[in-house]
Scaffold this active site. Sequence first.
Site, PDB file in Angstrom:
ATOM      1  N   CYS A 116      45.245  41.095  38.138  1.00 17.76           N
ATOM      2  CA  CYS A 116      43.776  41.307  38.481  1.00 17.76           C
ATOM      3  C   CYS A 116      43.555  42.453  37.273  1.00 17.76           C
ATOM      4  CB  CYS A 116      43.722  42.199  39.690  1.00 17.76           C
ATOM      5  SG  CYS A 116      44.063  40.835  41.002  1.00 17.76           S
ATOM      6  N   HIS A 256      37.276  45.892  40.095  1.00 14.45           N
ATOM      7  CA  HIS A 256      37.751  44.591  40.600  1.00 14.45           C
ATOM      8  C   HIS A 256      37.357  44.290  42.027  1.00 14.45           C
ATOM      9  CE1 HIS A 256      40.433  41.478  41.267  1.00 14.45           C
ATOM     10  NE2 HIS A 256      41.343  42.337  41.950  1.00 14.45           N
ATOM     11  N   ASN A 286      37.706  37.408  45.501  1.00 12.20           N
ATOM     12  CA  ASN A 286      38.795  37.994  44.508  1.00 12.20           C
ATOM     13  C   ASN A 286      39.160  36.862  43.643  1.00 12.20           C
ATOM     14  OD1 ASN A 286      40.695  39.116  42.737  1.00 12.20           O
ATOM     15  ND2 ASN A 286      41.955  39.941  44.533  1.00 12.20           N
TER      16      ASN A 286
END
Length: 333
Positions: A116, A256, A286
């Site tokens: 990520c 994020h 995500n």
Amino acid sequence: MKKTRAVITGVHGWVPEYVLTNRELETMVDTNDEWIVTRTGIKERRILKGENQGTSVIGINAIKGLLKKTNTDPEDIDLIICATVTPDMPFPATANIIADGVGAKNSFSFDISAACSGFLYALTMGSQFIETGMHKKVIVVGADKMSSIIDYQDRATCIIFGDGGGAVLLEPTEEEVGVMDSMLKSDGSGAPYLHMKAGGSRRPATIESVNAREHFAFQEGSTVFKFAVTNMADVSAKIMEKNNLKSEDIAWLVPHQANKRIIDATANRMGVGPDKVMLNIERYGNTTAGTLPLCLWDYEPQLKKGDNIILAAFGGGFTWGSIYLKWGYDGAK
Ligand code: UT7
């Protein structure tokens, strides 16, 4: 002599058409829309369907849009860096396939694996290639087809991930804009909490590993959550402190998009109000390396030259970090 910095001169994103809603997930696992929205902030995510459709499809589409809107000839691109944990195949690098797909015949290209935080790592590295003076046009793409490694029987994990990504063009500038600072961290002792058990050199694929469902992302969600809240907030506060930035100096936080609660905790720690936080988790979930460029793409029309922007991420590895940049142009290109 003035310092040469790397400035983002364009951004473009791409997500597949198929929308996987919370309602559809309710038919796949024991979950419900209310739980997912309350615990994560996610309402729907995109899924890349079809045969032979890998992460390169996302990268190619994002970069084609980027080249068009910035009026850039693909043959003028010097370097393409792709951040991904879902490469088309273990080798060659997905960046090579993307470069071929967009006609970047004169570039070299490679992948970065930092989950990520991949876009932060790749953006830092891409900027340094510009700062040395060796390269004039560098593309950084963050993209993941998370649906290829998600177990749609694991209700705690499958609800948060989706497919998509985006790309930015970096060029040199001597103005006081661009990538100003970067703080990147990693801690391999976090691997047990977020990893893929098989399919690598340690445990190559076998019939047993497939039957045991070991080729999917494994996440111990609550442990990752605790580390994410602390580290993403800490590193964002530290980069502000290091650059003498007060909360009122920040135009945008680009966090994020893993969980709305982690985003809120980071914004609170920085003293940044919700009107300054880029948010699209509701629509895309995500997308791992894709979240940050997708946010910049969505909010591009609202950005102004000189805006102080903090990007922050936390993810598998563990990896985490923050970038401070000053935006380089007004509005959408
Ligand atoms: O991007 C890379 C880094 N990843 C992250 O930053 C993700 C960090 N983690 C998270 O976002 C959260 O941990 C999750 C969203 C993954 C899970 O939320 P949570 O609040 O940590 O839930 P939990 O795993 O602690 O589970 C709480 C309860 C459990 O039930 P019991 O044991 O209390 O009865 C779970 O079985 O919620 C249950 N549960 C669900 N219930 C309905 C777990 N998943 C679901 C679900 N629907 N999808």
